[in-house]
Design a protein around this motif. Structure first.
Motif, PDB file in Angstrom:
ATOM      1  N   ALA A 120      -0.359 -44.221  63.465  1.00  0.00           N
ATOM      2  CA  ALA A 120      -1.761 -43.818  63.519  1.00  0.00           C
ATOM      3  C   ALA A 120      -2.456 -44.556  62.385  1.00  0.00           C
ATOM      4  O   ALA A 120      -2.312 -44.186  61.220  1.00  0.00           O
ATOM      5  CB  ALA A 120      -1.901 -42.310  63.376  1.00  0.00           C
ATOM      6  N   ASP A 121      -3.183 -45.613  62.709  1.00  0.00           N
ATOM      7  CA  ASP A 121      -3.826 -46.464  61.713  1.00  0.00           C
ATOM      8  C   ASP A 121      -5.342 -46.262  61.775  1.00  0.00           C
ATOM      9  O   ASP A 121      -5.999 -46.775  62.680  1.00  0.00           O
ATOM     10  CB  ASP A 121      -3.477 -47.931  61.980  1.00  0.00           C
ATOM     11  N   PRO A 122      -5.901 -45.524  60.808  1.00  0.00           N
ATOM     12  CA  PRO A 122      -7.334 -45.263  60.852  1.00  0.00           C
ATOM     13  C   PRO A 122      -8.192 -46.504  60.592  1.00  0.00           C
ATOM     14  O   PRO A 122      -9.339 -46.564  61.024  1.00  0.00           O
ATOM     15  CB  PRO A 122      -7.538 -44.204  59.759  1.00  0.00           C
ATOM     16  N   VAL A 123      -7.648 -47.492  59.894  1.00  0.00           N
ATOM     17  CA  VAL A 123      -8.414 -48.714  59.634  1.00  0.00           C
ATOM     18  C   VAL A 123      -8.628 -49.493  60.930  1.00  0.00           C
ATOM     19  O   VAL A 123      -9.740 -49.938  61.228  1.00  0.00           O
ATOM     20  CB  VAL A 123      -7.705 -49.601  58.575  1.00  0.00           C
ATOM     21  N   LEU A 124      -7.579 -49.643  61.720  1.00  0.00           N
ATOM     22  CA  LEU A 124      -7.691 -50.332  63.011  1.00  0.00           C
ATOM     23  C   LEU A 124      -8.177 -49.406  64.118  1.00  0.00           C
ATOM     24  O   LEU A 124      -8.493 -49.870  65.209  1.00  0.00           O
ATOM     25  CB  LEU A 124      -6.329 -50.902  63.437  1.00  0.00           C
ATOM     26  N   SER A 125      -8.207 -48.113  63.862  1.00  0.00           N
ATOM     27  CA  SER A 125      -8.481 -47.089  64.886  1.00  0.00           C
ATOM     28  C   SER A 125      -7.527 -47.269  66.053  1.00  0.00           C
ATOM     29  O   SER A 125      -7.907 -47.292  67.210  1.00  0.00           O
ATOM     30  CB  SER A 125      -9.932 -47.160  65.360  1.00  0.00           C
ATOM     31  N   ARG A 126      -6.248 -47.392  65.701  1.00  0.00           N
ATOM     32  CA  ARG A 126      -5.184 -47.623  66.690  1.00  0.00           C
ATOM     33  C   ARG A 126      -4.112 -46.553  66.563  1.00  0.00           C
ATOM     34  O   ARG A 126      -3.692 -46.208  65.469  1.00  0.00           O
ATOM     35  CB  ARG A 126      -4.560 -48.987  66.480  1.00  0.00           C
ATOM     36  N   VAL A 127      -3.690 -46.065  67.709  1.00  0.00           N
ATOM     37  CA  VAL A 127      -2.608 -45.087  67.787  1.00  0.00           C
ATOM     38  C   VAL A 127      -1.551 -45.661  68.725  1.00  0.00           C
ATOM     39  O   VAL A 127      -1.877 -46.158  69.803  1.00  0.00           O
ATOM     40  CB  VAL A 127      -3.125 -43.740  68.320  1.00  0.00           C
ATOM     41  N   VAL A 128      -0.286 -45.598  68.304  1.00  0.00           N
ATOM     42  CA  VAL A 128       0.816 -46.132  69.108  1.00  0.00           C
ATOM     43  C   VAL A 128       1.925 -45.090  69.151  1.00  0.00           C
ATOM     44  O   VAL A 128       2.206 -44.429  68.146  1.00  0.00           O
ATOM     45  CB  VAL A 128       1.363 -47.453  68.519  1.00  0.00           C
ATOM     46  N   GLY A 129       2.545 -44.949  70.314  1.00  0.00           N
ATOM     47  CA  GLY A 129       3.654 -44.022  70.435  1.00  0.00           C
ATOM     48  C   GLY A 129       4.537 -44.367  71.614  1.00  0.00           C
ATOM     49  O   GLY A 129       4.179 -45.185  72.462  1.00  0.00           O
ATOM     50  N   ARG A 130       5.712 -43.742  71.650  1.00  0.00           N
ATOM     51  CA  ARG A 130       6.644 -43.900  72.766  1.00  0.00           C
ATOM     52  C   ARG A 130       6.475 -42.706  73.688  1.00  0.00           C
ATOM     53  O   ARG A 130       6.315 -41.572  73.241  1.00  0.00           O
ATOM     54  CB  ARG A 130       8.091 -43.954  72.288  1.00  0.00           C
ATOM     55  N   VAL A 131       6.523 -42.989  74.962  1.00  0.00           N
ATOM     56  CA  VAL A 131       6.345 -41.960  75.976  1.00  0.00           C
ATOM     57  C   VAL A 131       7.503 -42.048  76.966  1.00  0.00           C
ATOM     58  O   VAL A 131       7.892 -43.141  77.374  1.00  0.00           O
ATOM     59  CB  VAL A 131       4.997 -42.155  76.716  1.00  0.00           C
ATOM     60  N   THR A 132       8.041 -40.903  77.327  1.00  0.00           N
ATOM     61  CA  THR A 132       9.025 -40.819  78.398  1.00  0.00           C
ATOM     62  C   THR A 132       8.415 -39.931  79.475  1.00  0.00           C
ATOM     63  O   THR A 132       8.042 -38.798  79.198  1.00  0.00           O
ATOM     64  CB  THR A 132      10.347 -40.214  77.906  1.00  0.00           C
ATOM     65  N   SER A 133       8.302 -40.470  80.675  1.00  0.00           N
ATOM     66  CA  SER A 133       7.685 -39.730  81.759  1.00  0.00           C
ATOM     67  C   SER A 133       8.536 -39.866  83.007  1.00  0.00           C
ATOM     68  O   SER A 133       9.231 -40.869  83.197  1.00  0.00           O
ATOM     69  CB  SER A 133       6.272 -40.255  82.021  1.00  0.00           C
ATOM     70  N   SER A 134       8.461 -38.847  83.860  1.00  0.00           N
ATOM     71  CA  SER A 134       9.284 -38.877  85.068  1.00  0.00           C
ATOM     72  C   SER A 134       8.469 -38.462  86.280  1.00  0.00           C
ATOM     73  O   SER A 134       7.424 -37.834  86.166  1.00  0.00           O
ATOM     74  CB  SER A 134      10.496 -37.958  84.922  1.00  0.00           C
ATOM     75  N   PHE A 135       8.993 -38.839  87.424  1.00  0.00           N
ATOM     76  CA  PHE A 135       8.404 -38.482  88.711  1.00  0.00           C
ATOM     77  C   PHE A 135       9.554 -38.073  89.615  1.00  0.00           C
ATOM     78  O   PHE A 135      10.506 -38.826  89.789  1.00  0.00           O
ATOM     79  CB  PHE A 135       7.641 -39.681  89.301  1.00  0.00           C
ATOM     80  N   THR A 136       9.477 -36.862  90.165  1.00  0.00           N
ATOM     81  CA  THR A 136      10.551 -36.351  91.006  1.00  0.00           C
ATOM     82  C   THR A 136      10.139 -36.438  92.463  1.00  0.00           C
ATOM     83  O   THR A 136       9.044 -36.034  92.828  1.00  0.00           O
ATOM     84  CB  THR A 136      10.884 -34.897  90.638  1.00  0.00           C
ATOM     85  N   GLU A 137      11.034 -36.993  93.274  1.00  0.00           N
ATOM     86  CA  GLU A 137      10.773 -37.061  94.706  1.00  0.00           C
ATOM     87  C   GLU A 137      11.930 -36.398  95.450  1.00  0.00           C
ATOM     88  O   GLU A 137      13.052 -36.344  94.969  1.00  0.00           O
ATOM     89  CB  GLU A 137      10.549 -38.489  95.178  1.00  0.00           C
TER      90      GLU A 137
END
Length: 190
Positions: free
Chosen positions: A73-90
């Motif tokens: 979370a960099d307030p100077v660049l106004s940039r937020v970065v993170g890892r996401v794990t998402s799933s879809f069930t069929e």
């Protein structure tokens, strides 16, 4: 000479068809990598509000859309970065029984904020099967070349399986982007 030109036209048409088929899946494949990017205009929204909402989105638990981890979370660049794990069930049927299969993807989400707009980038995408993480770029190369892909755990994905994976990825990216967009305009001041 005429036969050579006809042969070149046939080869060109076949390669154009293969590219058209991959593009038909709406996959953002540029510079030899799969990356999604979307810029969203938000009238009367300050950069600070958008930045703090982006950081909140990645810091909070989202059980129905994704598991998120804030990494930067960099307030100077106004940039937020993170890892996401998402799933879809069929679901799928085997005789009289309904079975379920979850497609799981792990990726980086970057949100850059400016006054009245923000950009969502989704990149570094991995297909997750058990403990095997396969870069989605490898699957895209196999799909472009109309070849099956052998996973690290020994499983084989046919071309139709690859197409299904990318359709599912598009759904997941759309769901995550929509959820981010809903959270970005919330006024969290009290």
């Amino acid at each position: 000479m005429k036969k050579l030109l006809v042969m070149a036209l046939i080869i060109f048409t076949k390669s154009a068809f293969a590219q058209k088929d991959t593009v038909g899946l709406n996959i953002a494949f540029t510079n030899n990598t799969v990356a999604y990017e979307k810029i969203i205009e938000v009238p009367n929204a300050s950069k600070n509000m958008l930045y703090s909402n982006a950081a909140l989105w990645l810091a909070e638990t989202r059980p129905y859309v994704a598991d998120t981890q804030l990494e930067l979370a960099d307030p100077v660049l106004s940039r937020v970065v993170g890892r996401v794990t998402s799933s879809f069930t069929e679901s799928y049927k085997v005789l009289w029984q309904t079975n379920y299969f979850s497609h799981i993807y792990n990726f980086t989400v970057q949100i850059d904020c400016k006054d009245n707009r923000y950009r969502i980038r989704i990149y570094n995408i991995q297909d997750v099967v058990g403990t095997t993480y396969t870069p989605i770029d490898n699957l895209m190369y196999a799909l472009i070349n109309s070849k099956s892909y052998t996973l690290g755990n020994g499983g084989v994905l046919k071309v139709s399986d690859l197409q299904d994976r990318f359709r599912t990825l598009n759904t997941i990216v759309q769901d995550v982007t929509t959820d981010i967009s809903k959270s970005m305009v919330v006024d969290n001041s009290f």
